[in-house]
Design an enzyme around this catalytic site. Structure first.
Site, PDB file in Angstrom:
ATOM      1  N   GLU A  56      50.581  25.997  28.493  1.00 38.51           N
ATOM      2  CA  GLU A  56      49.127  26.078  28.598  1.00 38.51           C
ATOM      3  C   GLU A  56      48.492  26.381  27.258  1.00 38.51           C
ATOM      4  OE1 GLU A  56      47.673  29.538  30.656  1.00 38.51           O
ATOM      5  OE2 GLU A  56      49.167  30.859  29.732  1.00 38.51           O
ATOM      6  N   HIS A  81      40.849  26.512  34.743  1.00 38.52           N
ATOM      7  CA  HIS A  81      42.004  26.482  33.844  1.00 38.52           C
ATOM      8  C   HIS A  81      43.062  25.559  34.412  1.00 38.52           C
ATOM      9  CE1 HIS A  81      44.602  27.756  30.667  1.00 38.52           C
ATOM     10  NE2 HIS A  81      45.491  28.306  31.476  1.00 38.52           N
ATOM     11  N   CYS A 101      42.539  23.883  27.239  1.00 37.41           N
ATOM     12  CA  CYS A 101      43.526  23.678  28.308  1.00 37.41           C
ATOM     13  C   CYS A 101      43.558  22.232  28.801  1.00 37.41           C
ATOM     14  CB  CYS A 101      43.287  24.647  29.458  1.00 37.41           C
ATOM     15  SG  CYS A 101      41.734  24.446  30.351  1.00 37.41           S
TER      16      CYS A 101
END
Length: 376
Positions: free
Chosen positions: A351, A339, A288
């Site tokens: 993402e 994240h 990420c």
């Protein structure tokens, strides 16, 4: 709202944590012997506090933010945000968050102090000698907040107590009535900060929820047709039919989004550099944070490597005022999100989600936002 302060960073939290302020002064509760504890700060305007808090979280200088009772808002508001974000991540009810803010206001004036009465430290002036943790742990606002909440939740009947009674049950201060004077300010701060987190007030009534949604729409937040749902189901690794990068997007944000979109469909690789996501070496694929780093590198913007450090990049902005190119953080806590994704506009986020999943585009409605950082 589990996983946010799912939104952080938290926090950001936030994400916004201005810790490590070095100053030598006594614990506020032990030193304030001349302070009147007979009532709360008069004339607290919750709407005004909300406006000022949002202004700061949107990047305004602390010199331009004025809240009665806060003399250093650029330091105090991020600490209050960490307290709220941590409470939300632990499923502590709103009243518990208010108690925590009021306690920190009395103990440290919402400053992460490196000293105090005897060996007291941090936001809540917790003491290593009394089993609250090591000095280093107590100086971590997230840890200190977690320890306060865990102690509060062990107090039998705390939700039926007055704010000052519940705070005193945890702190055992020499000035048990001192916390009462901060209740109105703490209530206003909690409401203002919680409003920046998605779904923070699950225990509110439907009527109040509707009011909050109306207020969010009028303040420029994601309205129902901008939460990504208008695109319907989005197959993993594909671009939703009809999506175009908004015309008013910053040119560098446009480059970052375009580059990230070229990585769609490539498999996630934890620790991957994202320098050759279509190549044969798994370590060239994206996780990420490397997706964010490399997307912006191709727009000549340098970002650090990890989610934990990217949450401190650029400036904090409210989740109500997203722009294409903003970094959105979720999972974990506001100060330590796990994240990150890149906001594309139109209610969409790109993402690299997790192991076995490809780089993909998801609607923002599926995100519990801990923090937002604008790096341009």
């Amino acid at each position: 709202m589990k996983g946010i302060a799912a939104g952080i960073g938290v926090v950001v939290l936030s994400p916004l944590l201005l810790a490590g302020t070095a100053m030598m002064m006594a614990s506020a509760s032990e030193a304030a012997t001349t302070t009147s504890f007979s009532g709360c700060l008069p004339g607290i305007d919750t709407a005004e506090v909300t406006k000022e808090v949002t202004k700061l979280l949107d990047g305004a200088s602390g010199k331009d933010v004025h809240i009665q009772g806060l003399d250093l808002p650029a330091e105090q508001i991020p600490n209050a945000q960490t307290i709220v974000a941590t409470g939300i991540s632990l499923d502590v009810p709103k009243k518990g968050q208010i108690i925590a803010i009021a306690t920190a206001m009395q103990e440290s004036r919402l400053r992460n102090l490196n000293s105090g009465d005897r060996d007291s430290l941090g936001l809540f002036q917790q003491r290593p000698s009394q089993g609250w943790g090591t000095a280093q742990q107590i100086r971590d606002p997230v840890y200190a907040s977690e320890r306060f909440y865990k102690a509060l939740l062990k107090v039998d009947g705390w939700q039926q107590m007055k704010v000052t009674q519940a705070a005193q049950a945890v702190q055992k201060s020499g000035y048990p009535d001192a916390y009462a004077q901060w209740e109105d300010l703490a209530t206003a701060l909690q409401k203002a900060i919680a409003a920046t987190f998605s779904n923070a007030d699950k225990d509110e009534t439907a009527k109040d929820s509707a009011k909050d949604k109306d207020a969010e729409s009028s303040s420029g937040g994601c309205t129902p047709d901008k939460d990504g749902t208008s695109f319907g189901r989005i197959p993993e690794g594909s671009v939703p039919k009809g999506y175009k990068i908004p015309k008013d997007a910053d040119p560098k944000a446009r480059k970052a989004i375009e580059w990230a979109m070229h990585q769609l469909g490539t498999l996630y690789q934890w620790g991957g550099s994202c320098t050759d996501s279509h190549g044969p070496d798994p370590m060239g694929r994206c996780d990420c944070s490397s997706l964010m780093q490399q997307a912006y590198a191709h727009a000549d913007v340098k970002l650090t490597r990890t989610t934990y450090t990217q949450v401190n990049e650029g400036k904090a902005v409210s989740a109500k005022n997203l722009k294409p190119g903003d970094l959105i953080f979720s999972r974990g806590t506001a100060a330590r999100p796990e994240h990150v994704g890149l906001y594309m506009g139109e209610g969409l986020v790109i993402e690299a989600p997790r192991t076995s999943k490809p780089v993909r585009i998801t609607p923002i409605k599926d995100w519990e936002i801990l923090a937002v950082r604008r790096v341009l």
